[in-house]
Scaffold this motif. Structure first.
Motif, PDB file in Angstrom:
ATOM      1  N   ALA A 189      -3.995   6.813   4.763  1.00  0.00           N
ATOM      2  CA  ALA A 189      -3.513   7.945   3.967  1.00  0.00           C
ATOM      3  C   ALA A 189      -3.315   7.539   2.509  1.00  0.00           C
ATOM      4  CB  ALA A 189      -2.203   8.472   4.550  1.00  0.00           C
ATOM      5  N   VAL A 190      -2.796   6.352   2.292  1.00  0.00           N
ATOM      6  CA  VAL A 190      -2.605   5.868   0.914  1.00  0.00           C
ATOM      7  C   VAL A 190      -3.956   5.677   0.236  1.00  0.00           C
ATOM      8  CG1 VAL A 190      -1.848   3.866  -0.440  1.00  0.00           C
ATOM      9  CG2 VAL A 190      -0.343   4.814   1.312  1.00  0.00           C
ATOM     10  N   LEU A 191      -4.916   5.086   0.947  1.00  0.00           N
ATOM     11  CA  LEU A 191      -6.235   4.833   0.352  1.00  0.00           C
ATOM     12  C   LEU A 191      -6.988   6.120   0.038  1.00  0.00           C
ATOM     13  CD1 LEU A 191      -7.406   1.751   2.451  1.00  0.00           C
ATOM     14  CD2 LEU A 191      -6.458   1.788   0.122  1.00  0.00           C
ATOM     15  N   LEU A 192      -6.732   7.170   0.809  1.00  0.00           N
ATOM     16  CA  LEU A 192      -7.413   8.449   0.578  1.00  0.00           C
ATOM     17  C   LEU A 192      -6.666   9.344  -0.414  1.00  0.00           C
ATOM     18  CD1 LEU A 192      -8.553   9.277   4.218  1.00  0.00           C
ATOM     19  CD2 LEU A 192      -9.938   8.401   2.323  1.00  0.00           C
ATOM     20  N   SER A 193      -5.532   8.888  -0.889  1.00  0.00           N
ATOM     21  CA  SER A 193      -4.744   9.688  -1.833  1.00  0.00           C
ATOM     22  C   SER A 193      -5.342   9.591  -3.242  1.00  0.00           C
ATOM     23  CB  SER A 193      -3.292   9.223  -1.844  1.00  0.00           C
ATOM     24  OG  SER A 193      -3.183   7.962  -2.478  1.00  0.00           O
ATOM     25  N   GLY A 194      -4.795  10.369  -4.142  1.00  0.00           N
ATOM     26  CA  GLY A 194      -5.290  10.385  -5.517  1.00  0.00           C
ATOM     27  C   GLY A 194      -4.570   9.413  -6.435  1.00  0.00           C
ATOM     28  N   LEU A 195      -3.924   8.423  -5.895  1.00  0.00           N
ATOM     29  CA  LEU A 195      -3.208   7.441  -6.709  1.00  0.00           C
ATOM     30  C   LEU A 195      -4.181   6.500  -7.412  1.00  0.00           C
ATOM     31  CD1 LEU A 195      -0.404   6.436  -4.170  1.00  0.00           C
ATOM     32  CD2 LEU A 195      -0.136   7.866  -6.197  1.00  0.00           C
ATOM     33  N   ALA A 196      -3.673   5.844  -8.421  1.00  0.00           N
ATOM     34  CA  ALA A 196      -4.464   4.821  -9.113  1.00  0.00           C
ATOM     35  C   ALA A 196      -4.725   3.664  -8.146  1.00  0.00           C
ATOM     36  CB  ALA A 196      -3.699   4.321 -10.342  1.00  0.00           C
ATOM     37  N   TRP A 197      -5.804   2.908  -8.401  1.00  0.00           N
ATOM     38  CA  TRP A 197      -6.192   1.840  -7.469  1.00  0.00           C
ATOM     39  C   TRP A 197      -5.088   0.806  -7.294  1.00  0.00           C
ATOM     40  CZ3 TRP A 197      -6.258  -3.203  -8.867  1.00  0.00           C
ATOM     41  CH2 TRP A 197      -6.225  -3.477 -10.238  1.00  0.00           C
ATOM     42  N   TRP A 198      -4.350   0.490  -8.372  1.00  0.00           N
ATOM     43  CA  TRP A 198      -3.293  -0.524  -8.276  1.00  0.00           C
ATOM     44  C   TRP A 198      -2.117  -0.010  -7.435  1.00  0.00           C
ATOM     45  CZ3 TRP A 198       1.370   0.947 -10.152  1.00  0.00           C
ATOM     46  CH2 TRP A 198       1.384   1.991 -11.081  1.00  0.00           C
ATOM     47  N   ALA A 199      -1.835   1.300  -7.524  1.00  0.00           N
ATOM     48  CA  ALA A 199      -0.760   1.882  -6.715  1.00  0.00           C
ATOM     49  C   ALA A 199      -1.162   1.903  -5.231  1.00  0.00           C
ATOM     50  CB  ALA A 199      -0.417   3.277  -7.201  1.00  0.00           C
ATOM     51  N   LYS A 200      -2.434   2.200  -4.980  1.00  0.00           N
ATOM     52  CA  LYS A 200      -2.933   2.175  -3.601  1.00  0.00           C
ATOM     53  C   LYS A 200      -2.801   0.775  -3.009  1.00  0.00           C
ATOM     54  CE  LYS A 200      -6.438   5.793  -4.095  1.00  0.00           C
ATOM     55  NZ  LYS A 200      -7.857   6.113  -3.965  1.00  0.00           N
ATOM     56  N   LEU A 201      -3.192  -0.213  -3.803  1.00  0.00           N
ATOM     57  CA  LEU A 201      -3.114  -1.600  -3.352  1.00  0.00           C
ATOM     58  C   LEU A 201      -1.662  -2.013  -3.082  1.00  0.00           C
ATOM     59  CD1 LEU A 201      -4.603  -4.272  -2.802  1.00  0.00           C
ATOM     60  CD2 LEU A 201      -4.276  -4.816  -5.214  1.00  0.00           C
ATOM     61  N   LEU A 202      -0.783  -1.665  -4.004  1.00  0.00           N
ATOM     62  CA  LEU A 202       0.632  -2.029  -3.865  1.00  0.00           C
ATOM     63  C   LEU A 202       1.262  -1.369  -2.637  1.00  0.00           C
ATOM     64  CD1 LEU A 202       3.124  -3.447  -5.060  1.00  0.00           C
ATOM     65  CD2 LEU A 202       3.562  -1.347  -6.347  1.00  0.00           C
ATOM     66  N   LEU A 203       1.050  -0.076  -2.470  1.00  0.00           N
ATOM     67  CA  LEU A 203       1.622   0.620  -1.319  1.00  0.00           C
ATOM     68  C   LEU A 203       1.038   0.123   0.003  1.00  0.00           C
ATOM     69  CD1 LEU A 203       1.919   4.291  -2.613  1.00  0.00           C
ATOM     70  CD2 LEU A 203       3.769   2.691  -2.089  1.00  0.00           C
ATOM     71  N   SER A 204      -0.244  -0.158   0.024  1.00  0.00           N
ATOM     72  CA  SER A 204      -0.872  -0.687   1.242  1.00  0.00           C
ATOM     73  C   SER A 204      -0.287  -2.040   1.601  1.00  0.00           C
ATOM     74  CB  SER A 204      -2.382  -0.811   1.050  1.00  0.00           C
ATOM     75  OG  SER A 204      -2.954   0.455   0.867  1.00  0.00           O
ATOM     76  N   LEU A 205      -0.085  -2.897   0.618  1.00  0.00           N
ATOM     77  CA  LEU A 205       0.525  -4.206   0.881  1.00  0.00           C
ATOM     78  C   LEU A 205       1.957  -4.071   1.388  1.00  0.00           C
ATOM     79  CD1 LEU A 205      -0.812  -6.367  -2.074  1.00  0.00           C
ATOM     80  CD2 LEU A 205      -1.321  -6.625   0.360  1.00  0.00           C
ATOM     81  N   ILE A 206       2.711  -3.143   0.821  1.00  0.00           N
ATOM     82  CA  ILE A 206       4.089  -2.920   1.268  1.00  0.00           C
ATOM     83  C   ILE A 206       4.105  -2.478   2.731  1.00  0.00           C
ATOM     84  CG2 ILE A 206       6.096  -1.409   0.993  1.00  0.00           C
ATOM     85  CD1 ILE A 206       5.561  -1.539  -2.045  1.00  0.00           C
ATOM     86  N   VAL A 207       3.223  -1.555   3.096  1.00  0.00           N
ATOM     87  CA  VAL A 207       3.154  -1.084   4.486  1.00  0.00           C
ATOM     88  C   VAL A 207       2.769  -2.218   5.427  1.00  0.00           C
ATOM     89  CG1 VAL A 207       1.848   0.389   6.079  1.00  0.00           C
ATOM     90  CG2 VAL A 207       2.694   1.331   3.922  1.00  0.00           C
ATOM     91  N   LEU A 208       1.758  -2.998   5.055  1.00  0.00           N
ATOM     92  CA  LEU A 208       1.292  -4.076   5.928  1.00  0.00           C
ATOM     93  C   LEU A 208       2.333  -5.193   6.073  1.00  0.00           C
ATOM     94  CD1 LEU A 208      -2.441  -4.261   4.840  1.00  0.00           C
ATOM     95  CD2 LEU A 208      -1.495  -3.280   6.940  1.00  0.00           C
ATOM     96  N   VAL A 209       2.990  -5.558   4.982  1.00  0.00           N
ATOM     97  CA  VAL A 209       4.011  -6.603   5.046  1.00  0.00           C
ATOM     98  C   VAL A 209       5.216  -6.117   5.868  1.00  0.00           C
ATOM     99  CG1 VAL A 209       5.691  -7.903   3.657  1.00  0.00           C
ATOM    100  CG2 VAL A 209       3.304  -7.795   2.961  1.00  0.00           C
TER     101      VAL A 209
END
Length: 145
Positions: free
Chosen positions: A31-51
């Motif tokens: 869902a984060v990767l398919l959102s309209g966020l900037a690439w760095w925000a997508k990366l940051l949120l994805s890392l937070i979820v995975l960690v």
């Protein structure tokens, strides 16, 4: 009224719950990767979820509780993996279909949440726990009235 018989069970974390948590984490990252966020925000949120998911799964797998018992006089005992028996009190509980979640407070070892599911406990143990917890809940509602 006669007292209820003691209920004892061995405990190990539910593998099914860990898999469900991993699936939810994958869907959250998608869902984060398919959102309209900037690439760095997508990366940051994805890392937070995975960690966060990895930390939660690791904490569940390293549960210090190996068994628990509910005595006839509403006294709980938690058997730790260190082979120590610790008295506990029932902090709260939830019954969700075939799942039973109990939170037990101990004096020296903190609060422990035990999820009893079909893959880590016997159906008869869960049924007996549900029945006894229901009488506890009924008794509390009569006491408040």
């Amino acid at each position: 009224m006669t007292s209820a018989p003691a209920i004892g069970f061995e405990y190990r974390p539910s593998k099914g719950f860990r898999w469900a948590l991993a699936i939810v984490a994958i869907l959250a990252v998608l869902a984060v990767l398919l959102s309209g966020l900037a690439w760095w925000a997508k990366l940051l949120l994805s890392l937070i979820v995975l960690v966060g998911t990895r930390r939660s799964v690791r904490l569940m797998a390293q549960s210090p509780v190996s068994a628990a018992g509910w005595g006839a006089q509403d006294s709980w005992t938690v058997h730790m993996t260190s082979h120590e028996d610790v008295p506990a009190t029932l902090a709260s509980f939830r019954v969700l279909g075939v799942f039973v979640l109990v939170r037990l407070k101990t004096a020296g070892h903190g609060t422990h949440s035990l999820l009893l599911a079909p893959d880590n406990s016997d159906a008869d143990i869960r049924r007996r726990l549900r029945m006894r917890l229901a009488t506890l809940q009924t008794g509390e509602s009569h006491a408040r009235a």
